[in-house]
Design a protein around this motif. Structure first.
Motif, PDB file in Angstrom:
ATOM      1  N   HIS A  47       0.834  -1.207   0.000  1.00  0.00           N
ATOM      2  CA  HIS A  47       0.000   0.000   0.000  1.00  0.00           C
ATOM      3  C   HIS A  47       0.867   1.255   0.000  1.00  0.00           C
ATOM      4  CE1 HIS A  47      -3.620  -2.255   1.238  1.00  0.00           C
ATOM      5  NE2 HIS A  47      -2.827  -2.925   2.036  1.00  0.00           N
ATOM      6  N   ARG A  48       0.324   2.309  -0.590  1.00  0.00           N
ATOM      7  CA  ARG A  48       0.868   3.656  -0.433  1.00  0.00           C
ATOM      8  C   ARG A  48      -0.291   4.538   0.037  1.00  0.00           C
ATOM      9  NH1 ARG A  48      -0.937   7.158  -4.311  1.00  0.00           N
ATOM     10  NH2 ARG A  48      -1.592   6.228  -6.289  1.00  0.00           N
ATOM     11  N   ASP A  49       0.038   5.730   0.502  1.00  0.00           N
ATOM     12  CA  ASP A  49      -0.984   6.655   0.965  1.00  0.00           C
ATOM     13  C   ASP A  49      -1.350   7.621  -0.157  1.00  0.00           C
ATOM     14  OD1 ASP A  49      -1.205   9.656   2.425  1.00  0.00           O
ATOM     15  OD2 ASP A  49      -2.490   8.089   3.187  1.00  0.00           O
ATOM     16  N   ASP A  50      -2.627   7.889  -0.322  1.00  0.00           N
ATOM     17  CA  ASP A  50      -3.096   8.891  -1.274  1.00  0.00           C
ATOM     18  C   ASP A  50      -4.100   9.766  -0.544  1.00  0.00           C
ATOM     19  OD1 ASP A  50      -3.754  10.410  -3.459  1.00  0.00           O
ATOM     20  OD2 ASP A  50      -4.724   8.793  -4.565  1.00  0.00           O
ATOM     21  N   ALA A  51      -3.608  10.876  -0.025  1.00  0.00           N
ATOM     22  CA  ALA A  51      -4.447  11.826   0.716  1.00  0.00           C
ATOM     23  C   ALA A  51      -5.192  11.143   1.864  1.00  0.00           C
ATOM     24  CB  ALA A  51      -5.426  12.522  -0.218  1.00  0.00           C
ATOM     25  N   GLY A  52      -4.490  10.301   2.612  1.00  0.00           N
ATOM     26  CA  GLY A  52      -5.068   9.650   3.776  1.00  0.00           C
ATOM     27  C   GLY A  52      -5.797   8.351   3.487  1.00  0.00           C
ATOM     28  N   VAL A  53      -5.813   7.932   2.228  1.00  0.00           N
ATOM     29  CA  VAL A  53      -6.494   6.699   1.851  1.00  0.00           C
ATOM     30  C   VAL A  53      -5.450   5.688   1.369  1.00  0.00           C
ATOM     31  CG1 VAL A  53      -8.166   5.657   0.280  1.00  0.00           C
ATOM     32  CG2 VAL A  53      -8.553   7.961   1.162  1.00  0.00           C
ATOM     33  N   PRO A  54      -5.367   4.506   1.997  1.00  0.00           N
ATOM     34  CA  PRO A  54      -4.419   3.494   1.515  1.00  0.00           C
ATOM     35  C   PRO A  54      -4.804   3.036   0.103  1.00  0.00           C
ATOM     36  CG  PRO A  54      -5.262   2.913   3.689  1.00  0.00           C
ATOM     37  CD  PRO A  54      -6.088   4.059   3.187  1.00  0.00           C
ATOM     38  N   VAL A  55      -3.824   3.023  -0.782  1.00  0.00           N
ATOM     39  CA  VAL A  55      -4.037   2.603  -2.166  1.00  0.00           C
ATOM     40  C   VAL A  55      -3.148   1.400  -2.445  1.00  0.00           C
ATOM     41  CG1 VAL A  55      -3.795   3.277  -4.585  1.00  0.00           C
ATOM     42  CG2 VAL A  55      -4.627   4.934  -2.910  1.00  0.00           C
ATOM     43  N   GLU A  56      -3.745   0.367  -3.017  1.00  0.00           N
ATOM     44  CA  GLU A  56      -2.991  -0.843  -3.342  1.00  0.00           C
ATOM     45  C   GLU A  56      -2.062  -0.579  -4.524  1.00  0.00           C
ATOM     46  OE1 GLU A  56      -4.154  -4.925  -5.425  1.00  0.00           O
ATOM     47  OE2 GLU A  56      -5.205  -4.623  -3.522  1.00  0.00           O
ATOM     48  N   VAL A  57      -0.785  -0.939  -4.344  1.00  0.00           N
ATOM     49  CA  VAL A  57       0.217  -0.805  -5.399  1.00  0.00           C
ATOM     50  C   VAL A  57       0.465  -2.161  -6.056  1.00  0.00           C
ATOM     51  CG1 VAL A  57       2.616  -0.176  -5.874  1.00  0.00           C
ATOM     52  CG2 VAL A  57       1.288   1.159  -4.243  1.00  0.00           C
ATOM     53  N   GLY A  58       0.343  -3.229  -5.275  1.00  0.00           N
ATOM     54  CA  GLY A  58       0.541  -4.573  -5.808  1.00  0.00           C
ATOM     55  C   GLY A  58       0.021  -5.609  -4.829  1.00  0.00           C
ATOM     56  N   GLN A  59      -0.363  -6.780  -5.364  1.00  0.00           N
ATOM     57  CA  GLN A  59      -0.852  -7.857  -4.503  1.00  0.00           C
ATOM     58  C   GLN A  59      -0.501  -9.208  -5.119  1.00  0.00           C
ATOM     59  OE1 GLN A  59      -5.106  -8.943  -4.125  1.00  0.00           O
ATOM     60  NE2 GLN A  59      -4.799  -8.686  -1.925  1.00  0.00           N
ATOM     61  N   ASN A  60      -0.240 -10.188  -4.257  1.00  0.00           N
ATOM     62  CA  ASN A  60      -0.058 -11.559  -4.705  1.00  0.00           C
ATOM     63  C   ASN A  60      -0.679 -12.488  -3.685  1.00  0.00           C
ATOM     64  OD1 ASN A  60       1.736 -14.246  -4.610  1.00  0.00           O
ATOM     65  ND2 ASN A  60       1.517 -13.511  -6.699  1.00  0.00           N
ATOM     66  N   ASP A  61      -1.472 -13.430  -4.167  1.00  0.00           N
ATOM     67  CA  ASP A  61      -2.071 -14.432  -3.300  1.00  0.00           C
ATOM     68  C   ASP A  61      -1.296 -15.744  -3.437  1.00  0.00           C
ATOM     69  OD1 ASP A  61      -3.655 -16.113  -1.803  1.00  0.00           O
ATOM     70  OD2 ASP A  61      -5.362 -16.055  -3.151  1.00  0.00           O
ATOM     71  N   ASP A  62      -1.241 -16.300  -4.606  1.00  0.00           N
ATOM     72  CA  ASP A  62      -0.561 -17.581  -4.826  1.00  0.00           C
ATOM     73  C   ASP A  62       0.467 -17.412  -5.935  1.00  0.00           C
ATOM     74  OD1 ASP A  62      -2.305 -18.770  -2.998  1.00  0.00           O
ATOM     75  OD2 ASP A  62      -3.739 -19.293  -4.557  1.00  0.00           O
ATOM     76  N   SER A  63       1.726 -17.648  -5.608  1.00  0.00           N
ATOM     77  CA  SER A  63       2.783 -17.555  -6.602  1.00  0.00           C
ATOM     78  C   SER A  63       3.069 -18.926  -7.194  1.00  0.00           C
ATOM     79  CB  SER A  63       4.059 -17.000  -5.968  1.00  0.00           C
ATOM     80  OG  SER A  63       5.133 -17.103  -6.875  1.00  0.00           O
ATOM     81  N   ASP A  64       3.250 -18.973  -8.502  1.00  0.00           N
ATOM     82  CA  ASP A  64       3.627 -20.231  -9.158  1.00  0.00           C
ATOM     83  C   ASP A  64       5.031 -20.667  -8.753  1.00  0.00           C
ATOM     84  OD1 ASP A  64       1.199 -20.259 -10.477  1.00  0.00           O
ATOM     85  OD2 ASP A  64       1.998 -19.332 -12.294  1.00  0.00           O
ATOM     86  N   THR A  65       5.836 -19.732  -8.242  1.00  0.00           N
ATOM     87  CA  THR A  65       7.206 -20.033  -7.816  1.00  0.00           C
ATOM     88  C   THR A  65       7.219 -20.805  -6.503  1.00  0.00           C
ATOM     89  OG1 THR A  65       7.979 -18.038  -8.912  1.00  0.00           O
ATOM     90  CG2 THR A  65       9.447 -19.001  -7.281  1.00  0.00           C
ATOM     91  N   CYS A  66       6.283 -20.500  -5.612  1.00  0.00           N
ATOM     92  CA  CYS A  66       6.206 -21.166  -4.310  1.00  0.00           C
ATOM     93  C   CYS A  66       5.503 -22.518  -4.475  1.00  0.00           C
ATOM     94  CB  CYS A  66       5.441 -20.305  -3.319  1.00  0.00           C
ATOM     95  SG  CYS A  66       6.126 -18.651  -3.068  1.00  0.00           S
ATOM     96  N   ILE A  67       5.714 -23.417  -3.508  1.00  0.00           N
ATOM     97  CA  ILE A  67       5.168 -24.765  -3.656  1.00  0.00           C
ATOM     98  C   ILE A  67       3.806 -24.990  -3.003  1.00  0.00           C
ATOM     99  CG2 ILE A  67       7.419 -25.845  -3.954  1.00  0.00           C
ATOM    100  CD1 ILE A  67       7.276 -26.695  -1.003  1.00  0.00           C
ATOM    101  N   ALA A  68       3.371 -24.096  -2.116  1.00  0.00           N
ATOM    102  CA  ALA A  68       2.126 -24.379  -1.403  1.00  0.00           C
ATOM    103  C   ALA A  68       1.304 -23.125  -1.139  1.00  0.00           C
ATOM    104  CB  ALA A  68       2.425 -25.105  -0.090  1.00  0.00           C
ATOM    105  N   TYR A  69       0.969 -22.388  -2.167  1.00  0.00           N
ATOM    106  CA  TYR A  69       0.065 -21.245  -2.086  1.00  0.00           C
ATOM    107  C   TYR A  69       0.617 -20.037  -1.329  1.00  0.00           C
ATOM    108  CZ  TYR A  69      -3.192 -24.823  -3.627  1.00  0.00           C
ATOM    109  OH  TYR A  69      -3.792 -25.831  -4.308  1.00  0.00           O
ATOM    110  N   GLN A  70       1.933 -19.943  -1.167  1.00  0.00           N
ATOM    111  CA  GLN A  70       2.491 -18.766  -0.516  1.00  0.00           C
ATOM    112  C   GLN A  70       2.631 -17.629  -1.537  1.00  0.00           C
ATOM    113  OE1 GLN A  70       4.138 -21.747  -0.555  1.00  0.00           O
ATOM    114  NE2 GLN A  70       4.506 -22.404   1.525  1.00  0.00           N
ATOM    115  N   SER A  71       3.055 -16.472  -1.035  1.00  0.00           N
ATOM    116  CA  SER A  71       3.127 -15.273  -1.871  1.00  0.00           C
ATOM    117  C   SER A  71       4.557 -14.920  -2.245  1.00  0.00           C
ATOM    118  CB  SER A  71       2.503 -14.087  -1.120  1.00  0.00           C
ATOM    119  OG  SER A  71       1.156 -14.353  -0.817  1.00  0.00           O
ATOM    120  N   LEU A  72       4.705 -14.426  -3.461  1.00  0.00           N
ATOM    121  CA  LEU A  72       5.944 -13.855  -3.969  1.00  0.00           C
ATOM    122  C   LEU A  72       5.519 -12.672  -4.822  1.00  0.00           C
ATOM    123  CD1 LEU A  72       9.095 -14.156  -4.380  1.00  0.00           C
ATOM    124  CD2 LEU A  72       8.499 -15.292  -6.527  1.00  0.00           C
ATOM    125  N   LEU A  73       5.873 -11.467  -4.388  1.00  0.00           N
ATOM    126  CA  LEU A  73       5.388 -10.250  -5.033  1.00  0.00           C
ATOM    127  C   LEU A  73       6.560  -9.379  -5.443  1.00  0.00           C
ATOM    128  CD1 LEU A  73       3.128  -8.202  -5.770  1.00  0.00           C
ATOM    129  CD2 LEU A  73       3.186  -7.451  -3.380  1.00  0.00           C
TER     130      LEU A  73
END
Length: 137
Positions: free
Chosen positions: A80-106
């Motif tokens: 997240h970054r801040d935009d006038a007091g509102v958190p804004v998502e910059v990037g997200q990862n739920d399940d990475s193909d690189t990891c073996i069991a649904y972990q995140s790599l962003l």
């Protein structure tokens, strides 16, 4: 330097605009776990309770990769970054193909960041799951 084509003269107008000032994190977003800031090459480990979350802060100077493949549950990473007091998502990862069991790599490209600004990594579990996390920047 402003010149006319083939030395031609005449009136001109120049307008310069600058990007927005460096944003600050909103007060309602925790700035770190136990006051810790995560830095390049550092690994942070801990446990998140069910329906819990943890935040780490960082100030990027290049592309940022956040590796959670060593976590012991299904993690979700959100930056997240801040935009006038509102958190804004910059990037997200739920399940990475690189990891073996649904972990995140962003990986977030530096072009997505405001230089010198503070950002927050939020770690949660998929559908509120909790467990032991490990994140390396």
């Amino acid at each position: 330097q402003i010149t006319g084509y083939q030395g031609e003269g005449g009136s001109y107008s120049v307008t310069m605009s600058c990007g927005p000032p460096a944003p600050a994190m909103p007060a309602d977003v925790p700035t770190a776990l136990d006051g810790a800031e995560i830095t390049c090459g550092q690994t942070m480990n801990g446990t998140i309770e069910d329906n819990g979350e943890v935040f780490f802060t960082f100030t990027p100077t290049d592309d940022v990769t956040l590796n959670g493949c060593a976590s012991q549950f299904d993690t979700v990473f959100t930056v997240h970054r801040d935009d006038a007091g509102v958190p804004v998502e910059v990037g997200q990862n739920d399940d990475s193909d690189t990891c073996i069991a649904y972990q995140s790599l962003l990986t977030v490209d530096y072009d997505s960041f405001y230089a010198g600004s503070l950002y927050a990594l939020q770690i949660t579990g998929y559908q509120g799951e909790g467990g032991s996390y490990s994140v390396t920047m």
